[in-house]
Design an enzyme around this catalytic site. Structure first.
Site, mmCIF file in Angstrom:
data_model
loop_
_atom_site.group_PDB
_atom_site.id
_atom_site.type_symbol
_atom_site.label_atom_id
_atom_site.label_comp_id
_atom_site.label_asym_id
_atom_site.label_seq_id
_atom_site.Cartn_x
_atom_site.Cartn_y
_atom_site.Cartn_z
ATOM 1 N N LYS A 1 -12.163 -2.074 6.340
ATOM 2 C CA LYS A 1 -11.348 -2.903 7.229
ATOM 3 C C LYS A 1 -11.891 -2.824 8.667
ATOM 4 O O LYS A 1 -12.310 -3.808 9.224
ATOM 5 C CB LYS A 1 -9.877 -2.473 7.188
ATOM 6 C CG LYS A 1 -9.280 -2.337 5.791
ATOM 7 C CD LYS A 1 -8.998 -3.671 5.135
ATOM 8 C CE LYS A 1 -8.636 -3.617 3.659
ATOM 9 N NZ LYS A 1 -7.678 -2.641 3.206
ATOM 10 N N ASP B 1 -2.029 6.739 6.095
ATOM 11 C CA ASP B 1 -3.028 5.789 5.643
ATOM 12 C C ASP B 1 -3.309 4.876 6.840
ATOM 13 O O ASP B 1 -2.465 4.088 7.242
ATOM 14 C CB ASP B 1 -2.461 4.984 4.456
ATOM 15 C CG ASP B 1 -3.400 3.860 4.003
ATOM 16 O OD1 ASP B 1 -4.448 3.649 4.636
ATOM 17 O OD2 ASP B 1 -3.062 3.192 3.003
ATOM 18 N N TRP C 1 0.834 -1.212 0.000
ATOM 19 C CA TRP C 1 0.000 0.000 0.000
ATOM 20 C C TRP C 1 0.861 1.250 0.000
ATOM 21 O O TRP C 1 0.539 2.220 -0.701
ATOM 22 C CB TRP C 1 -0.981 -0.014 1.174
ATOM 23 C CG TRP C 1 -1.905 -1.206 1.118
ATOM 24 C CD1 TRP C 1 -2.026 -2.193 2.050
ATOM 25 C CD2 TRP C 1 -2.826 -1.540 0.069
ATOM 26 N NE1 TRP C 1 -2.950 -3.119 1.642
ATOM 27 C CE2 TRP C 1 -3.459 -2.751 0.440
ATOM 28 C CE3 TRP C 1 -3.171 -0.944 -1.142
ATOM 29 C CZ2 TRP C 1 -4.421 -3.369 -0.363
ATOM 30 C CZ3 TRP C 1 -4.137 -1.567 -1.945
ATOM 31 C CH2 TRP C 1 -4.745 -2.751 -1.557
#
Ligand SMILES: *Cc1c(COP(=O)(O)O)cnc(C)c1O
Length: 367
Positions: free
Chosen positions: A205, A181, A113
């Site tokens: 998530k 993030d 990511w």
């Protein structure tokens, strides 16, 4: 006639959902979300067919924003947005809104990511990768870096969903803006949110279903770039219009609100953090004790959300996955870039399910 088929909810075997995302939600949230699809706030209408300009939906948007600020102890110098396009859109939106051409943003590379976020920066300015743990398949968080003086912002990935690593403390970045993030660990532990200029998190998530992305931004960091920004990609558009410049993803946002209410009902982040710690300790101690398994992430960087481990003998891997599947455990197969197993134990995961998984690990007797 078997009347049981009319009562599916009770006859279906309980599945313990360890999926990394989209992921488990609290049962009360699912129940209330289902109810709202049938009849939202006794309007005689489904939430799916109500205008986003109605007072009921405006109040959903307002309460969701308010709860995020309350849970993170943020004041009116921050804006809370519910956007679309996933965390992946934030990879470029952050750079587009914060970085002028010729300015430098620093990134810490802790996995897939981070790498995807790094890739987007060069469209807008200069990227400096301060450090990377790629050399050991991202099994640790690099800490051997410092921030050059001319840095506009520093970007980190607070929890690395795939590798099971997590920042235990956040770095100091002097005068630069700290951006994170937090897709897979937002609201899982207490931290001082005021050290961040911008936080983003895909909802699917630890917060809600797929379809919306939470963005928390300190308002005074915006408006400092001289490029033209398309209306929909300018954070200020969404601040001005309370995330309703265009039709927002009302239903995913509503489910986030239900989760935020649930979180507050649990006693807030501090209370949930204590349970998260218990769950993670339970699982990691079994991984460390059990001769058939071993942990993947460096011990000091272990994630309390995504627990990665492998079979000491890789020939036992398939057998353990089968054993889990046969016993009502879903989603423990590791990401292909790490292999082995990953048990995601987000806020909504009950400790009983972690105990159940640990019980299976104890009973696992490979041939
Ligand atoms: C899942 C994930 C993403 C990608 O999110 P999308 O909403 O699918 O774009 C980004 N960052 C982290 C840390 C993630 O876990």
């Amino acid at each position: 006639m078997n009347t049981n088929i009319f009562n599916q909810k009770q006859s279906i075997m309980k599945i313990h959902n360890f999926s990394a995302g989209p992921a488990i939600l609290p049962q009360v949230v699912l129940d209330e979300a289902a109810q709202a699809v049938e009849n939202f706030e006794n309007l005689g209408l489904s939430i799916l067919e109500v205008s986003h300009r109605s007072k009921e939906i405006v109040s959903v948007m307002d309460e969701a924003q308010k709860l995020v600020k309350e849970l993170l102890h943020l004041g009116d110098d921050y804006a809370v947005l519910f956007l679309t396009g996933g965390a992946s859109t934030q990879f470029f939106m952050t750079a587009m809104n914060l970085l002028n051409e010729g300015e430098t943003a620093c990134y810490v590379d802790t996995g897939v990511w981070s790498t995807k976020a790094i890739k987007e920066v060069s469209h807008f300015g200069t990227v400096n990768v301060l450090s990377s743990s790629e050399d050991s398949n991202y099994n640790y968080i690099p800490k051997d870096w410092s921030v050059p003086t001319d840095t506009k912002y520093v970007h980190i990935t607070s929890n690395n969903t795939i590798y099971g690593t997590q920042y235990q403390t956040f770095p100091k970045v002097d005068n630069a803006i700290l951006v994170a993030d937090m897709s897979s660990d937002i609201f899982s532990h207490t931290f001082d949110a005021t050290q961040f200029g911008l936080i983003y998190a895909g909802a699917q998530k630890n917060l809600g279903p797929a379809g919306t992305t939470l963005v928390i931004v300190k308002k005074d960091i915006l408006g400092q770039v001289n490029r033209a920004i398309p209306t929909m990609l300018d954070y200020r558009t969404h601040i001005k219009k309370d995330s309703s410049f265009n039709t927002p993803p009302v239903y995913p946002i509503y489910v986030c609100l239900l989760t935020l209410r649930w979180l507050q009902g649990q006693g807030g982040i501090k209370a949930v953090e204590a349970i998260n710690k218990k769950k993670a300790d339970l699982l990691y101690s079994e991984i460390d004790r059990n001769p058939f398994f071993k942990g993947v992430a460096a011990i000091e960087d272990r994630s309390s959300m995504n627990v990665t481990f492998v079979a000491n003998n890789s020939a036992h891997e398939a057998a353990f996955l089968e054993y889990c599947a046969a016993n009502g455990i879903s989603g423990v197969k590791g990401h292909r870039s790490v292999g082995g197993f990953r048990a995601s134990i987000y806020n909504a995961m009950p400790i009983e399910s972690v105990e159940y998984l640990v019980g299976l690990m104890k009973n696992f007797k490979p041939e």
